[in-house]
Design an enzyme around this catalytic site. Structure first.
Site, PDB file in Angstrom:
ATOM      1  N   GLU A  34       0.845  -1.194   0.000  1.00 48.50           N
ATOM      2  CA  GLU A  34       0.000   0.000   0.000  1.00 48.50           C
ATOM      3  C   GLU A  34       0.888   1.255   0.000  1.00 48.50           C
ATOM      4  OE1 GLU A  34      -2.981   0.563  -0.516  1.00 48.50           O
ATOM      5  OE2 GLU A  34      -3.411   2.527   0.346  1.00 48.50           O
ATOM      6  N   ASP A  36       3.844   1.405  -1.317  1.00 51.01           N
ATOM      7  CA  ASP A  36       4.389   1.493  -2.676  1.00 51.01           C
ATOM      8  C   ASP A  36       3.365   2.100  -3.638  1.00 51.01           C
ATOM      9  OD1 ASP A  36       6.618   0.338  -1.667  1.00 51.01           O
ATOM     10  OD2 ASP A  36       6.190  -1.674  -2.437  1.00 51.01           O
ATOM     11  N   SER A  81      35.056  10.469  20.775  1.00 48.46           N
ATOM     12  CA  SER A  81      34.875   9.023  20.851  1.00 48.46           C
ATOM     13  C   SER A  81      34.596   8.662  22.310  1.00 48.46           C
ATOM     14  CB  SER A  81      36.077   8.335  20.211  1.00 48.46           C
ATOM     15  OG  SER A  81      36.934   7.878  21.151  1.00 48.46           O
ATOM     16  N   LYS A 114      25.510  -0.094  22.053  1.00 48.27           N
ATOM     17  CA  LYS A 114      26.586   0.469  21.235  1.00 48.27           C
ATOM     18  C   LYS A 114      26.515  -0.198  19.871  1.00 48.27           C
ATOM     19  CE  LYS A 114      31.371   1.946  21.317  1.00 48.27           C
ATOM     20  NZ  LYS A 114      31.747   1.613  19.959  1.00 48.27           N
ATOM     21  N   CYS A 431      24.768 -48.622  16.736  1.00 47.92           N
ATOM     22  CA  CYS A 431      25.945 -47.750  16.687  1.00 47.92           C
ATOM     23  C   CYS A 431      26.164 -47.188  18.094  1.00 47.92           C
ATOM     24  CB  CYS A 431      25.726 -46.619  15.689  1.00 47.92           C
ATOM     25  SG  CYS A 431      27.028 -45.378  15.733  1.00 47.92           S
TER      26      CYS A 431
HETATM   27  S1  IVH Z   1      27.999   8.449  21.844  1.00 46.01           S
HETATM   28  C1  IVH Z   1      30.666  11.719  23.034  1.00 46.01           C
HETATM   29  N1  IVH Z   1      26.344   6.405  21.682  1.00 46.01           N
HETATM   30  O1  IVH Z   1      30.879   4.467  19.149  1.00 46.01           O
HETATM   31  C2  IVH Z   1      29.867  10.522  22.713  1.00 46.01           C
HETATM   32  N2  IVH Z   1      28.310   6.365  20.336  1.00 46.01           N
HETATM   33  O2  IVH Z   1      33.513   4.599  20.413  1.00 46.01           O
HETATM   34  C3  IVH Z   1      30.176   9.996  21.365  1.00 46.01           C
HETATM   35  N3  IVH Z   1      28.528   4.404  18.908  1.00 46.01           N
HETATM   36  O3  IVH Z   1      32.022   7.207  17.335  1.00 46.01           O
HETATM   37  C4  IVH Z   1      29.427   8.862  20.903  1.00 46.01           C
HETATM   38  N4  IVH Z   1      26.629   3.437  19.510  1.00 46.01           N
HETATM   39  O4  IVH Z   1      30.244   5.687  16.261  1.00 46.01           O
HETATM   40  C5  IVH Z   1      27.506   6.942  21.242  1.00 46.01           C
HETATM   41  N5  IVH Z   1      24.779   4.685  21.619  1.00 46.01           N
HETATM   42  C6  IVH Z   1      25.927   5.219  21.189  1.00 46.01           C
HETATM   43  C7  IVH Z   1      26.750   4.588  20.223  1.00 46.01           C
HETATM   44  C8  IVH Z   1      27.945   5.193  19.828  1.00 46.01           C
HETATM   45  C9  IVH Z   1      27.714   3.353  18.730  1.00 46.01           C
HETATM   46  C10 IVH Z   1      29.827   4.597  18.235  1.00 46.01           C
HETATM   47  C11 IVH Z   1      30.001   5.950  17.605  1.00 46.01           C
HETATM   48  C12 IVH Z   1      31.226   6.525  18.242  1.00 46.01           C
HETATM   49  C13 IVH Z   1      31.924   5.320  18.769  1.00 46.01           C
HETATM   50  C14 IVH Z   1      32.779   5.690  19.969  1.00 46.01           C
END
Ligand code: IVH
Length: 666
Positions: A34, A36, A81, A114, A431
């Site tokens: 639908e 589509d 990160s 994550k 067996c």
């Molecule tokens: S927060 C300052 N939340 O993990 C906070 N990152 O190791 C920055 N990632 O570059 C990231 N799930 O690509 C955040 N729920 C999540 C995440 C997440 C995956 C990745 C993201 C980041 C890397 C850091």
């Protein structure tokens, strides 16, 4: 007749609404076909009226021409990160650092998964997506706007109102496990290179200069944070910011919770870890973020990572090791399974020395040989498997593997049944391997649950001639068992007591214990609801096909099993020894019969699995997702989005106390 403008506007509104329900609420109300149809209708109208096409129309996801290169983007706010923790202690140390700095007794965190993908920044100006960029080195990334626009779960325009003039949404682009597998099948069919894992596939797809190619890749997006915010005030907690993003049309993982203190963080980590292999996408850990944004600001950053967040990593599910040899094991039903003996390696949190190669076709397809270096995988509780070999590391002298023509245990001819992947030993219970496995199965937890009677002991009892079939278990004598190597009085006593205790069972467990080919727990349960043992012994294939989920093949296996005189005499012997159960029909037909339950959140007095087992044993069905067919939702602590869905569908919601009442009454 409405004007073309208003027709187009209405179609776009409907398409956006359905896309939002599908991607953000996970609650579609129309079938894909639908959607589509509406989409095609819009395409036709826009074709006739090109002057009415706007860049945020759902038809405008794929731009016109490929790029010659990506341009650089400088992140106004660096994309940081995360620091990692690898144990409960390290998680505890993080929480302590946070509490000490803030001088606070207990911290609230947002707990997230994550996602194993690529970090992306989406910039919305006055509600329109104007730019998307990769994280790059955190300061400078690449402009991938035309590729990102092809991802259907990313809104080209924000919904609702109240969003900032400039809003940078950050999140992860990834591929689901099933999307990745389908993509690889397509790649193989087209003679293209295969991707090693969903993350590489997602990365490769985003790096395409031609957005037409990206558009065909099953990419997904989930938001996990924000960057630039100008022209509006957002809520003061990270969790609420994520909820607000949802109202603007951005998808957020359903596995996002607010938790208090380190205990609840560890609880979340454990719950997600146990579901990891069932999740639709790969994750490599969970992330905890201090929920209060003022507290986040007070904590600040160290070099590249914030002090207010931590990633708690899971052990990797894949590892590389050497295949020392390939052996063939014989299972309970005679199936010959090639097994790789490995140089011990840590994977999925345990040391692995064997990995299954499933069957002859699989070994041939993957061309695994003794001497190869291979990728092995262990996800959740599943048996470790060899994923693939690394061709460049193959030594010069290796031989391709071939299945033996005879059973390696009893020497009977091995045969391959038409239409089956398995090669089977034709020796049956003559067996040794099949006989031993059938006894191990009989004693296993889901069968008669004879505690302490595991593989080693069964082999010992078999090899010394004390037990040759399941009925022999009931003639064991204390002194003979006690005289076995590594046994003694106490162990013999324990074993005999466990055998005695196991005599009180349920009919479905007994049926399962018999090890009839293809009669697993569910089939056994369905059979037990329909038949008594005597009825089953004389049931025809036709009678059996009337039972839920039983088809002609399983029915034939059952008929054949109960026609075999030897099986019947062993069953008689076991029953004479005192194995017994209550009438299954009366025990199980209750008002829960046929009702479908869904469980969400955490229960205090029992695990979700226990709750499920107890409901199912009373004839109910337990499903993983809420739909129109759900009868009850059991909502524990911290219920997920299933609760909202159940409410919207007017499904009766029960709390833990109500559940316990039902379970006790029956
Ligand atoms: S927060 C300052 N939340 O993990 C906070 N990152 O190791 C920055 N990632 O570059 C990231 N799930 O690509 C955040 N729920 C999540 C995440 C997440 C995956 C990745 C993201 C980041 C890397 C850091």
């Amino acid at each position: 007749m409405a004007s073309v403008e208003s027709q187009i506007a209405e179609l776009r509104r409907q398409l956006d609404e359905h896309s939002y329900r599908y991607h953000v609420l996970d609650d579609p109300i129309i079938p894909d076909a639908e959607y589509d149809r509406l989409y095609k209708e819009l395409v036709t109208l826009e074709k006739d009226h090109p002057e009415l096409v706007t860049p945020d129309s759902p038809t405008q996801r794929v731009g016109e021409s490929p790029l010659s290169e990506f341009t650089e983007v400088t992140h106004e706010i660096p994309m940081l990160s995360l620091d990692n923790a690898f144990s409960d202690e390290e998680m505890g140390a993080f929480d302590k650092r946070v509490r000490d700095r803030l001088e606070f007794a207990e911290i609230h965190y947002t707990a997230e998964v994550k996602l194993d993908g690529l970090a992306i920044s989406l910039l919305y100006e006055r509600g329109k997506l104007v730019r998307a960029a990769t994280r790059g080195d955190g300061t400078t990334g690449e402009d991938v706007t035309s590729n990102i626009r092809t991802i259907k779960s990313i809104p080209l325009a924000l919904r609702s109102t109240g969003y900032p003039d400039r809003l940078e949404v950050r999140g992860e682009v990834f591929m689901t496990k099933s999307g990745f597998e389908e993509l690889n099948i397509r790649q193989e069919e087209q003679g293209e290179k295969l991707f090693a894992n969903p993350r590489n596939a997602a990365a490769g797809s985003l790096r395409q200069l031609d957005p037409m190619i990206t558009a065909r890749r099953p990419l997904q997006f989930l938001a996990h944070g924000i960057g630039i915010v100008e022209g509006a005030t957002l809520p003061a907690s990270h969790f609420e910011v994520l909820q607000t993003l949802k109202t603007w049309g951005l998808p957020v993982s359903a596995d996002t919770e607010r938790v208090a203190g380190i205990e609840e963080c560890i609880g979340f980590y454990r719950r997600i870890a146990s579901r990891r292999s069932q999740l639709p996408h790969e994750i490599d850990g969970v992330v905890f973020k201090v929920d209060d944004l003022k507290q986040q600001a007070a904590l600040g950053f160290v070099t590249r990572a914030p002090r207010w967040a931590i990633a708690c990593k899971f052990p990797p599910e894949e590892a590389v090791t050497e295949v020392l040899d390939i052996e063939v094991q014989v299972g309970r039903t005679g199936a010959l399974t090639p097994v790789a003996r490995l140089k011990p390696v840590r994977v999925g949190g345990v040391t692995v020395t064997n990995a299954t190669l499933h069957n002859a076709d699989e070994v041939q397809r993957k061309d695994v040989r003794a001497g190869d270096t291979a990728v092995v995988r262990r996800a959740g509780d599943v048996i470790p498997e060899v994923v693939r070999v690394i061709p460049g590391k193959r030594p010069e002298t290796t031989e391709p593997f071939s299945m033996p023509a005879r059973c390696p245990v009893c020497g009977s001819p091995a045969e391959r049944v038409e239409g089956e992947a398995a090669v089977r030993c034709t020796g049956g219970l003559h067996c040794r391997a099949q006989a031993i496995q059938s006894i191990i199965h009989f004693a296993s937890r889901k069968a008669l649950d004879i505690e302490g009677l595991g593989e080693k002991l069964v082999e010992q009892l078999f090899n010394t001639g004390l037990v040759r079939n399941i009925a022999d278990l009931y003639h064991l004598e204390h002194d003979k068992v006690a005289a076995l190597e590594r046994m003694g009085d106490k162990s013999a006593e324990n074993l005999l007591r466990a055998i005695e205790t196991g005599k009180n069972t349920r009919f479905d467990k007994f049926l399962y214990a018999l090890g009839i080919r293809e009669v697993g727990e569910t089939t056994a349960r369905n059979l037990a609801l329909h038949f008594q043992l005597d009825e089953l012994k004389s049931a025809t294939q036709e009678d059996l096909c009337g039972v839920r989920d039983i088809g002609p093949v399983v029915a034939e296996n059952i008929v054949r099993f109960f026609r075999d005189e030897r099986n019947l005499s062993i069953i008689n012997e076991v029953l004479t020894a005192g194995v017994r159960w209550e009438d299954a029909k009366e025990q199980q037909v209750t008002h829960l019969q046929g009702k479908t339950f869904v469980i969400t959140g955490t229960l205090a007095s029992l695990s979700r699995n226990e709750a499920k087992e107890r409901l199912v044993s009373r004839g109910a069905k337990v499903s993983g997702s809420v739909s129109g067919r759900t009868d009850y939702l059991i909502a524990g602590e911290n219920p997920g989005s299933k609760l909202d869905k159940a409410r919207s569908l007017d499904i009766e919601i029960l709390d833990e106390a109500a559940l316990m009442q039902i379970l006790e009454k029956l």
